[in-house]
Structures are given as structure tokens and as C-alpha cells.
Design a protein around this motif. Structure first.
Motif, short mmCIF file in Angstrom:
data_model
loop_
_atom_site.label_atom_id
_atom_site.label_comp_id
_atom_site.label_asym_id
_atom_site.label_seq_id
_atom_site.Cartn_x
_atom_site.Cartn_y
_atom_site.Cartn_z
N UNK A 77 0.82 -1.21 0.00
CA UNK A 77 0.00 0.00 0.00
C UNK A 77 0.85 1.26 0.00
N UNK A 78 2.00 1.23 0.67
CA UNK A 78 2.90 2.39 0.66
C UNK A 78 3.47 2.58 -0.73
N UNK A 79 3.82 1.49 -1.40
CA UNK A 79 4.32 1.59 -2.78
C UNK A 79 3.25 2.17 -3.71
N UNK A 80 1.99 1.86 -3.45
CA UNK A 80 0.91 2.29 -4.33
C UNK A 80 0.36 3.67 -3.94
N UNK A 81 0.16 3.91 -2.64
CA UNK A 81 -0.54 5.13 -2.20
C UNK A 81 0.33 6.12 -1.45
N UNK A 82 1.57 5.80 -1.21
CA UNK A 82 2.43 6.70 -0.45
C UNK A 82 2.19 6.58 1.04
N UNK A 83 2.30 7.71 1.73
CA UNK A 83 2.21 7.74 3.19
C UNK A 83 0.90 7.16 3.72
N UNK A 84 -0.21 7.41 3.03
CA UNK A 84 -1.50 6.90 3.50
C UNK A 84 -1.57 5.38 3.48
N UNK A 85 -0.71 4.75 2.71
CA UNK A 85 -0.66 3.29 2.66
C UNK A 85 -0.29 2.67 3.99
N UNK A 86 0.39 3.43 4.84
CA UNK A 86 0.73 2.93 6.18
C UNK A 86 -0.54 2.58 6.93
N UNK A 87 -1.57 3.37 6.75
CA UNK A 87 -2.82 3.17 7.49
C UNK A 87 -3.78 2.23 6.76
N UNK A 88 -3.70 2.14 5.43
CA UNK A 88 -4.62 1.33 4.65
C UNK A 88 -4.17 -0.12 4.50
N UNK A 89 -2.89 -0.33 4.34
CA UNK A 89 -2.37 -1.62 3.93
C UNK A 89 -2.68 -2.77 4.86
N UNK A 90 -2.51 -2.56 6.15
CA UNK A 90 -2.78 -3.63 7.11
C UNK A 90 -4.23 -4.06 7.10
N UNK A 91 -5.13 -3.10 6.96
CA UNK A 91 -6.55 -3.42 6.94
C UNK A 91 -6.93 -4.21 5.69
N UNK A 92 -6.43 -3.79 4.55
CA UNK A 92 -6.76 -4.49 3.31
C UNK A 92 -6.19 -5.90 3.29
N UNK A 93 -4.97 -6.05 3.77
CA UNK A 93 -4.32 -7.35 3.70
C UNK A 93 -4.93 -8.35 4.68
N UNK A 94 -5.42 -7.89 5.81
CA UNK A 94 -5.90 -8.81 6.84
C UNK A 94 -7.41 -8.90 6.91
N UNK A 95 -8.12 -8.20 6.05
CA UNK A 95 -9.58 -8.14 6.14
C UNK A 95 -10.23 -9.51 6.03
N UNK A 96 -9.78 -10.34 5.12
CA UNK A 96 -10.40 -11.66 4.93
C UNK A 96 -10.21 -12.52 6.17
N UNK A 97 -9.01 -12.55 6.71
CA UNK A 97 -8.76 -13.36 7.90
C UNK A 97 -9.55 -12.90 9.11
N UNK A 98 -9.64 -11.59 9.29
CA UNK A 98 -10.38 -11.06 10.42
C UNK A 98 -11.87 -11.34 10.26
N UNK A 99 -12.39 -11.16 9.05
CA UNK A 99 -13.81 -11.46 8.81
C UNK A 99 -14.11 -12.93 9.04
#
Length: 118
Positions: A77-99
């Protein structure tokens, strides 16, 4: 043979964590956080990927694997979105497992009728 290797590696990880719980005064929640952070740090150091390729599900299923998934999501997410990827990436990557954990936990609670301890 892959199943045996995954079972042995996962068992070794669990045994080491059990020894850590028995020999220290660390609470289980702190040990879980330690495992997730260790997985993220090992992913950052490029150590976890070769370990996961060797161990298979024995390395990807425990909490170490969850930490590595969070790290990989943040990195992409940091590679794709820059600084905001720090906050987005973990949620997107782990969403399936958490759900999945929430859904299966709910189904287990409906099936087995949990009660409060007296």
C-alpha cells in the motif's frame, strides 16, 4: 511430506510460545502481540518469506504469519498510495482473515451456547 513439515514447524512454534508463557510472567495478550510484531519484523528483514516457503502452513497459520501479512499489506500500500498506505495496507491485507475469524466465532457461539462462568 508437506503436511508433516507444516505440522512439525507449527508445533515447534507453539511449543516455544508455550515455554515462553510458562517460564515468564508475560500475559497471553502480550505474547500474542509479541508474535505479531515478530512476524512483521521478520518480514521487514526478508527472513520470513524463505522460512514460509520452507515451512508452508506451519509458518503462515500462526500469529507470526499474521504479522507478516500485515507487513506485506503495508509495504504494497505504501508503494501504491504513499504515506496513507501505512494506514490502509494492514486493513486491506488482513480483512479476509479477520472477517473469517468473526464469522466462525459467531457460528461457534450460536452452535455451542456459551455461558458466563459463575
Amino acid at each position: 511430506m508437506d503436511y508433516v513439515k507444516a505440522f512439525l514447524i507449527g508445533g515447534i512454534i507453539c511449543a516455544l510460545v508455550q515455554i515462553l508463557l510458562d517460564r515468564t510472567k508475560l500475559m497471553p495478550g502480550r505474547v500474542m502481540v509479541l508474535l505479531v510484531c515478530t512476524g512483521a519484523v521478520l518480514g521487514f528483514c526478508n527472513i520470513y518469506k524463505p522460512f514460509q516457503e520452507f515451512a508452508g502452513a506451519g509458518a503462515s497459520v500462526p500469529l507470526l504469519g499474521f504479522g507478516n501479512v500485515l507487513w506485506q499489506g503495508v509495504k504494497e500500500a505504501v508503494d501504491k498510495s504513499g504515506f496513507l498506505g501505512i494506514f490502509q495496507g494492514g486493513f486491506k491485507a488482513s480483512a479476509v482473515g479477520i472477517c473469517a475469524a468473526l464469522v466462525f466465532g459467531y457460528l461457534a457461539s450460536v452452535t455451542f451456547e456459551p455461558r458466563m462462568k459463575k
